[in-house]
Design a protein around this motif. Structure first.
Motif, short mmCIF file in Angstrom:
data_model
loop_
_atom_site.label_atom_id
_atom_site.label_comp_id
_atom_site.label_asym_id
_atom_site.label_seq_id
_atom_site.Cartn_x
_atom_site.Cartn_y
_atom_site.Cartn_z
N HIS A 72 0.86 -1.19 0.00
CA HIS A 72 0.00 0.00 0.00
C HIS A 72 0.89 1.25 0.00
O HIS A 72 0.97 2.00 0.97
CB HIS A 72 -0.96 -0.03 1.19
CG HIS A 72 -1.90 -1.19 1.12
ND1 HIS A 72 -3.04 -1.15 0.36
CD2 HIS A 72 -1.87 -2.42 1.66
CE1 HIS A 72 -3.67 -2.31 0.45
NE2 HIS A 72 -2.98 -3.11 1.23
N ILE A 73 1.52 1.42 -1.14
CA ILE A 73 2.59 2.41 -1.26
C ILE A 73 2.08 3.83 -1.10
O ILE A 73 2.82 4.72 -0.67
CB ILE A 73 3.30 2.25 -2.62
CG1 ILE A 73 2.24 2.16 -3.73
CG2 ILE A 73 4.18 1.03 -2.62
CD1 ILE A 73 2.79 2.03 -5.12
N ASP A 74 0.83 4.08 -1.48
CA ASP A 74 0.31 5.44 -1.40
C ASP A 74 0.04 5.87 0.03
O ASP A 74 -0.11 7.06 0.31
CB ASP A 74 -0.96 5.58 -2.23
CG ASP A 74 -2.00 4.56 -1.84
OD1 ASP A 74 -1.65 3.38 -1.73
OD2 ASP A 74 -3.17 4.94 -1.62
N LYS A 75 -0.01 4.91 0.96
CA LYS A 75 -0.27 5.25 2.36
C LYS A 75 1.02 5.54 3.12
O LYS A 75 0.99 5.93 4.27
CB LYS A 75 -0.99 4.08 3.07
CG LYS A 75 -2.18 3.49 2.32
CD LYS A 75 -3.33 4.48 2.25
CE LYS A 75 -4.59 3.87 1.68
NZ LYS A 75 -4.48 3.37 0.30
N ARG A 76 2.14 5.33 2.44
CA ARG A 76 3.40 5.36 3.16
C ARG A 76 3.91 6.76 3.44
O ARG A 76 4.54 7.03 4.44
CB ARG A 76 4.44 4.59 2.36
CG ARG A 76 5.77 4.50 3.04
CD ARG A 76 6.64 3.44 2.44
NE ARG A 76 7.81 3.29 3.27
CZ ARG A 76 8.93 3.95 3.07
NH1 ARG A 76 9.02 4.78 2.08
NH2 ARG A 76 9.95 3.78 3.89
#
Lengths: 303, 666
Positions: free
Chosen positions: A209-213
């Protein structure tokens, strides 16, 4: 003086190391165990035979089972196999496998892992001769292996909303390291075990969930301080998006009481008086606060 | 020999059905064969090709969100194994390729390994997930996604069996597709408008590292670069009146771009050693310098809350940094074969900082730029010690103690500060002391009983729902004799605090039993049942127009989830394998018949309706696999999905899915 006697006794009584003559070679084993040896070239352990350069104690059958001379001379029998795995204690199984397999960083914590402490060792999950998966020689499909003991997790993955483990898209090891991991540092109480950290010891959720990082200018502190599990059940949930509650506003309000213990306002801010919670518009918090995981433009996560 | 092999195949297939996976691909393999010898290699292949179908009634969106199988021809699974027979192949000694769901299944994967003994090992994993979520219970159903995520990992290890190894790696994660989002405009009392989103996210990670063995220690160094970019755009396709029917707001046009790019270079150093049999140590240290740059340009026009034509442009730009340093150091001592002592120290230091220059133009007049500087730093130092002692062959005891010290510092500017926008620094320290104690008893060989518990105390928990005074108790009994295995488990997690505005109480209990019997080569059965109970209570504080501020209510939530699975498998005349299964999940909530409760803990109907959410999700399935020849099987299966919520009916659905396929190995 006592120590000296102790040392001498230890030297005298120490087990005699195996002699090179005790090793007969895998070709001899093949004579009787053709069913195991014939397909063995497909086994990753065949490398030790193919190499032709390994010492006898690190080659083929005897590298795991020990020198076979006594077994051959006795005409067979499990009693004469130095390391018959079905008869070994769990720690002996672990010691045997780790003679070679301790050399990987991902297994650096294996001796202190929860699995080892519960006497779940290599042969509980791996089947050297009858594996169903050529890679990693697992005794069963990975999720089935884990469900064998973790029945509560199996129940969680049966929920309508879940990560796609049963469907084969994901595996338990995408988030967990069954060989042991470093203790997580993203929560402050009862922490998950054997969790494989992402980059910089973050939660494994952030691997995909790269966009939450982030990083974000305005982080939602609950995400960064106590982690994704503040709002989500990672395995499965009866609620959409793996949320802990069927509707969002109750989940948000449980923290946003205005009374908390942290923040510039002396607590976690409560909804302002413009938020009439009897109006359904205000019961859908993320309709306005769309960037709830973090925002670069708005401290209230509006954009 | 053939009997042994056949039994193995049967047992493998039987146990592979436990978790109620989707009915296809088929679990029953064709009988193992020896493959074909080509030159110096042995080649073994199998594939399953078939047609998958589905029909469903009710809410198609929820079906796609939870199941998502559609019609079409699929390569349900395939396997290729090329192996050098003497371990001395040409370019490679081993090639393995496994695929699943290729041909438009929502969950597809391919796994490849190519290896040349002692020289190199290459691993490639590719996965695709079609994610669809109507999100009807969130944000009025206006947060919808229909995206596809592709993930791939490639790793090359040079000299995998030597004392000096090198690693090269590349990973890619993309997400793209249409979505729906919302935006709140034009002022604080404004309205929310749905927007179309074109999701476009991409992450690339490059890795380079090596490992060397020195003085018995292994030193592993990895340097990586993770690049991320999000070029999602938002736009309005038709004028929107907004969600509030009682105001005059309307959004006539909207365009928003917010490219968000960044990189996170990182170093990771691992050091580990097995000190013969008496000790072990390992350390892992990492440093990540995460940085992101962003810009947001958003233009909207419409009608404001009071009917005036409004044009607004928002420009935001800035950057965010997140340097992170971590360290883990573990020592283990094994003074005798019956004692294990471990001490672990972890340090985690993360700092999040950045600036966001915000400028807003409304009807041609510029507002003052606002610098909301925000900083959040977390420093955690944790130390834990565990000891395990095997007192008797049948009795083991273990215990441990953990101490955590977490310091959190924030520096925030809010409009409520005086003067508004003045950054205020706040620091809070949060300590945890927890202990564990457990036993494992093995009174007779087939029986294992384990009991353990955690007791923890934290001071100054950050959030009301954070664990404060908690206890966790776990018990498990396993009986395993030959082909029969039965287990029972119980687990409770209590966060035992008073329920007030700054504290929260939760009780979670789980119980379960499951059993498996694979006693014959023609029949096996597996069944399991578990119950998960959750009960939480916390104080809440909110405003209602007619009442003003309400501070005495409590948020109450009850979930009682029963899950059961059953899978049985029969072999008929050694020709046909029949498997039938059933999975049932039911949340019975707190037993109420309607969404409105009795007024317990709150008088607000919407809050009462959120206290429990009973639903049922069931899925029976059946499959037949018929052996035509030793290498060819014909398979067919059917699976039903039924989803029903007790209080809402809009998301209910029922679906019939199935497939027919041919498996062939050669």
């Amino acid at each position: 003086m006592r120590a000296l006697w102790g040392f001498i006794a230890l030297c005298v009584l120490a087990p005699v190391p195996c002699l090179a003559d005790d090793y007969v070679g895998s070709a001899v084993c093949r004579t009787c165990h053709a069913d195991l040896y014939t397909p063995f070239y497909r086994n990753p352990h065949f490398k030790s035979i193919a190499s032709g350069k390994e010492a006898p104690e690190n080659t083929g059958c005897e590298s795991c089972h020990g020198p076979g001379k006594a077994h051959v001379e006795a005409g067979g029998g499990a009693d004469t196999i130095p390391r018959a795995f079905s008869r070994l204690a769990p720690t002996q199984v672990l010691d045997t496998c780790l003679r070679c397999h301790s050399q990987t960083l991902s297994r650096a914590n294996i001796r202190r892992s929860e699995h080892t402490q519960e006497e779940v060792v290599c042969t509980n999950c791996h089947s050297i001769h009858k594996s169903t998966t050529p890679k990693f020689l697992l005794a069963k499909k990975q999720s089935e292996l884990c469900y064998t003991c973790h029945a509560n997790v199996r129940a969680q993955f049966s929920m309508p909303f879940k990560h796609r483990v049963n469907e084969g898209f994901m595996q338990c090891t995408d988030c967990h390291n069954p060989h042991g991991s470093n203790a997580p540092t993203w929560r402050m109480a009862d922490r998950p075990h054997n969790t494989e950290q992402a980059q910089a010891n973050e939660e494994p959720c952030l691997k995909c969930h790269i966009d939450k990082r982030g990083p974000f200018v305005f982080e939602h502190p609950s995400v960064r301080i106590d982690g994704c599990e503040t709002c989500h059940n990672p395995h499965g949930s009866v609620n959409a998006k793996l949320l802990k509650r069927p509707v969002i506003f109750t989940m948000c309000l449980e923290c946003h009481t205005g009374i908390g213990k942290f923040g510039p306002l002396g607590g976690i801010p409560q909804p302002s008086s413009t938020h009439n919670l009897a109006d359904p518009r205000y019961q859908n918090c993320t309709t306005c606060h769309v960037r709830i995981h973090g925002s670069n433009s708005d401290i209230y996560f509006f954009r | 020999m053939r009997t042994i092999l056949r039994n193995c195949v049967w047992l493998t297939a039987a146990v592979a059905a436990w978790a109620q996976p989707p009915v296809a691909p088929t679990n029953e393999p064709t009988e193992s064969n020896r493959g074909d010898n080509v030159s110096n290699y042995n080649v073994l292949q199998s594939f399953e090709l078939g047609y998958r179908w589905n029909t469903n009634g009710g809410d198609d969106g929820m079906y796609r969100s939870t199941v998502n199988y559609t019609n079409g021809i699929r390569l349900l699974s395939s396997s290729l194994n090329v192996q050098s027979r003497e371990g001395h192949g040409g370019l490679f000694d081993q090639l393995q390729l496994n695929t699943q769901g290729l041909g438009n299944d929502p969950y597809q994967s391919a796994i490849l390994r190519i290896e040349k003994n002692r020289l190199y090992r290459y691993d490639f994993t590719w996965r695709s997930d079609a994610y669809y979520n109507p999100g009807l219970t969130d944000s009025f159903g206006e947060h919808f996604m229909d995206t596809v995520r592709h993930l791939q990992d490639q790793d090359l290890t040079l000299f995998p069996q030597s004392n000096i190894r090198f690693f090269l790696g590349y990973s890619r994660d993309t997400q793209s597709g249409p979505a729906l989002s919302t935006i709140q405009l034009f002022d604080g009392r404004g309205d929310e408008f749905p927007l179309f989103q074109n999701v476009n996210r991409q992450q690339n990670e490059y890795r380079l590292g090596g490992e060397v063995r020195v003085l018995g220690f292994r030193l592993n160094v990895l340097h990586g670069w993770e690049d991320f970019k999000d070029d999602t755009q938002r736009s309005l396709t038709v004028p929107e009146p907004g969600n509030n029917p009682n105001d005059l707001s309307q959004l006539n046009s909207f365009q928003g771009i917010e490219p968000y790019h960044g990189t996170s270079p990182y170093w990771r150093v691992g050091l580990f050693r097995e000190g013969k049999k008496y000790w072990a140590m390992n350390g892992r240290f990492s440093y990540v310098a995460g940085a992101r740059g962003f810009i947001l340009n958003e233009a909207s026009s419409g009608v404001g809350t009071f009917g005036a034509n409004t044009f607004r442009q928002v420009l935001t730009f800035g950057n965010a940094d997140r340097p992170t340093a971590t360290g883990n150091l573990t020592f283990s001592l094994f003074p005798t074969s019956n004692i294990t002592f471990t001490n672990q120290t972890s340090v985690y230091n993360i700092r999040m900082l950045g600036n966001s220059y915000f400028e807003q133009y409304t009807n041609g007049s510029a507002t003052l730029p606002v610098y909301n500087f925000n900083y959040l730093g977390i420093l955690t130092i944790a130390n834990s010690s565990d000891v395990q002692i095997r007192l008797r062959r049948w009795f083991t005891v273990h215990g441990g103690f953990t101490y955590d010290d977490r310091r959190i510092h924030s520096f925030e500017a809010t409009q409520q500060n005086s003067p508004p926008g003045t950054p205020v620094g706040v620091t809070q320290t949060n300590l945890l002391h927890s202990g564990t104690l457990g036993f494992r008893i093995k009174p007779v060989k087939p029986l294992t009983i384990t009991l353990d518990g955690d007791l923890g105390r934290t001071n100054h928990p950050i959030f009301p729902i954070s664990e404060n005074n908690y206890t966790a108790l776990r018990a498990r009994v396993e009986y395993k004799l030959k082909s029969f295995r039965a287990t029972a488990f119980a687990r409770s997690d209590y966060n035992t605090n008073s329920a007030s505005l700054d504290e929260y109480a939760s009780k979670s209990r789980q119980y379960g039993v499951d059993a498996t019997w694979t006693g014959t080569d023609w029949f096996s059965i597996d069944a399991g049942y578990s119950r998960m109970h959750l009960n939480t209570l916390g104080g809440i504080n909110y405003f209602v127009a007619t009442l003003g501020e309400v501070t005495t209510d409590q948020s109450y939530y009850v979930s009682n989830i029963h899950t059961g699975t059953l899978m049985a498998r029969f072999t008929v005349r050694k020709r046909a394998d029949v498997s039938v299964g059933y999975s049932h999940v039911q949340d019975v909530g707190d037993g109420r018949a309607t969404a409105q409760g009795s007024g317990l803990y709150t008088a607000q109907p919407a809050f009462q309706a959120a206290q429990t959410f009973p639903l049922r999700f069931l899925s029976p399935q059946a499959r037949i696999s018929f052996r035509i020849t030793q290498k060819i099987r014909w398979n067919a299966g059917y699976q039903y999905y039924g989803y029903r919520e007790d209080f809402l009916t809009t998301q209910n659905y029922r679906a019939h899915t199935g497939y027919s396929s041919v498996s062939w190995s050669f």
